[in-house]
Write an enzyme that holds these catalytic residues in place. Structure first.
Site, PDB file in Angstrom:
ATOM      1  N   ASP A  96      40.539 -27.572 -10.499  1.00 59.28           N
ATOM      2  CA  ASP A  96      41.145 -28.875 -10.782  1.00 59.28           C
ATOM      3  C   ASP A  96      42.132 -29.192  -9.667  1.00 59.28           C
ATOM      4  O   ASP A  96      43.315 -28.862  -9.734  1.00 59.28           O
ATOM      5  CB  ASP A  96      41.842 -28.855 -12.135  1.00 59.28           C
ATOM      6  CG  ASP A  96      42.205 -30.241 -12.619  1.00 59.28           C
ATOM      7  OD1 ASP A  96      41.934 -31.210 -11.887  1.00 59.28           O
ATOM      8  OD2 ASP A  96      42.748 -30.358 -13.728  1.00 59.28           O
ATOM      9  N   ALA A  97      41.622 -29.819  -8.609  1.00 57.43           N
ATOM     10  CA  ALA A  97      42.454 -30.155  -7.455  1.00 57.43           C
ATOM     11  C   ALA A  97      42.484 -31.657  -7.192  1.00 57.43           C
ATOM     12  O   ALA A  97      43.314 -32.126  -6.425  1.00 57.43           O
ATOM     13  CB  ALA A  97      41.951 -29.426  -6.210  1.00 57.43           C
ATOM     14  N   LYS A  98      41.549 -32.392  -7.798  1.00 59.73           N
ATOM     15  CA  LYS A  98      41.500 -33.862  -7.722  1.00 59.73           C
ATOM     16  C   LYS A  98      41.624 -34.357  -6.283  1.00 59.73           C
ATOM     17  O   LYS A  98      42.360 -35.294  -5.993  1.00 59.73           O
ATOM     18  CB  LYS A  98      42.572 -34.484  -8.607  1.00 59.73           C
ATOM     19  CG  LYS A  98      42.418 -34.145 -10.096  1.00 59.73           C
ATOM     20  CD  LYS A  98      43.461 -34.839 -10.947  1.00 59.73           C
ATOM     21  CE  LYS A  98      43.285 -34.524 -12.411  1.00 59.73           C
ATOM     22  NZ  LYS A  98      43.609 -33.127 -12.745  1.00 59.73           N
ATOM     23  N   ARG A  99      40.869 -33.759  -5.381  1.00 59.99           N
ATOM     24  CA  ARG A  99      40.924 -34.148  -3.987  1.00 59.99           C
ATOM     25  C   ARG A  99      40.191 -35.468  -3.765  1.00 59.99           C
ATOM     26  O   ARG A  99      39.188 -35.759  -4.425  1.00 59.99           O
ATOM     27  CB  ARG A  99      40.317 -33.067  -3.103  1.00 59.99           C
ATOM     28  CG  ARG A  99      41.049 -31.723  -3.148  1.00 59.99           C
ATOM     29  CD  ARG A  99      42.516 -31.859  -2.740  1.00 59.99           C
ATOM     30  NE  ARG A  99      43.104 -30.585  -2.381  1.00 59.99           N
ATOM     31  CZ  ARG A  99      44.058 -29.962  -3.069  1.00 59.99           C
ATOM     32  NH1 ARG A  99      44.540 -30.512  -4.155  1.00 59.99           N
ATOM     33  NH2 ARG A  99      44.540 -28.806  -2.656  1.00 59.99           N
ATOM     34  N   THR A 126      37.119 -30.941  -9.119  1.00 65.92           N
ATOM     35  CA  THR A 126      37.452 -32.297  -9.543  1.00 65.92           C
ATOM     36  C   THR A 126      37.836 -33.120  -8.318  1.00 65.92           C
ATOM     37  O   THR A 126      38.538 -32.640  -7.419  1.00 65.92           O
ATOM     38  CB  THR A 126      38.595 -32.329 -10.562  1.00 65.92           C
ATOM     39  OG1 THR A 126      39.779 -31.781  -9.985  1.00 65.92           O
ATOM     40  CG2 THR A 126      38.232 -31.561 -11.822  1.00 65.92           C
TER      41      THR A 126
END
Length: 279
Positions: A96-99, A126
């Site tokens: 879960d890094a939402k890059r 993510t």
């Protein structure tokens, strides 16, 4: 190295272990609740305990990269070990890094998490599409090459998300619906399930106006501490409920550091979710 596609591996894990995803979110308050210091030693103890307690029973772990990155390089080293230990135990890892970025920068983010040669290689990542879905192309391409997956932010549970995700385009379709349509196209023809999923909050209520049947997984935060329950899933996700991967973080983690309590909590959530999605 190219793995079996993420969607295939995830479907098998969900069918054999149930669809529960447990977050690994070592924020300061939770470390304190466990009686740990907010330092590298506490971070490592927390992460090792979660993996050792649950890796053989849950389908997916979702470590939140920010809670490791805040400690700098030593925290990232703990994250590397956490990912490696979880995957070695047979649990899929969604980072879960939402890059989200463009061009060579997006390619570098993708390489960090989706290249099997990277020490942070995860089964899925993510990503944020709000520089335009096309900006994710380097991540989509590398995920296909390596057998990894993506979870694209589509309909998130935070209240602020609606101002972007429910904004209406000139063609009359919302931004969130547009992201879902892109993912359906990515997953076309995949069996038993595509590798390109959406993040869709379990707390959002009736989503019948959106086509969630993207032939891919739907990562659903919000179960437990955020107020949603397993029983809510069929009403929220409709006919796509079988592909939902409900994420629980605080609802399970608050029971640590007692290993038995962590396992009992995860088992209860898994049983409730399995009953709800198969009803």
């Amino acid at each position: 190295m190219t793995l079996t596609p993420f969607g295939t591996r995830l479907r098998a894990a969900m069918d054999s272990r149930g669809p529960l995803c447990v977050g690994i979110d070592p924020h300061a308050a939770l470390l304190a609740q466990w009686g740990l210091q907010d330092d590298i030693a506490g971070l490592e103890r927390f992460s090792r305990t979660v993996v050792e307690a649950l890796a053989e029973s849950v389908a997916v772990f979702k470590p939140q990269a920010a809670f490791f990155e805040r400690f700098g390089s030593k925290g990232v080293a703990v994250l590397e070990r956490t990912v490696a230990d979880a995957r070695a135990a047979g649990t899929l890892v969604v980072m879960d890094a939402k890059r989200g970025d463009i061009g060579s920068t997006m390619a570098a983010y993708a390489s960090a998490f989706l290249d099997p040669a990277s020490p942070l290689f995860s089964d899925a990542l993510t990503v944020s599409p709000y520089l335009g879905y096309g900006s994710l192309a380097p991540a989509v391409e590398l995920a296909r090459e390596s057998g990894a997956g993506l979870f694209v932010l589509a309909l998130t549970s935070n209240p602020e998300g609606a101002e972007v995700q429910r904004a209406v385009r000139e063609d009359g379709r919302t931004i969130g619906a547009t992201m879902l349509a892109h993912l359906a196209a990515e997953n076309a023809g995949a069996s038993p399930m595509g590798s390109f999923g959406a993040v869709v909050g379990a707390t959002l209520g009736d989503l019948s106006s959106f086509d969630l049947d993207i032939n891919g997984p739907l990562l659903a935060p919000g179960i437990g501490a955020q107020g949603a329950t397993a029983a809510d899933l069929p009403a929220v996700f409709g006919k796509a409920v079988r592909n939902v991967v409900p994420n629980v973080s605080r609802g399970v983690l608050k029971h640590g550091p007692d290993v038995s309590a962590l396992r009992d909590s995860a088992r209860r959530f898994a049983d409730e979710i399995r009953a709800a999605v198969s009803a």
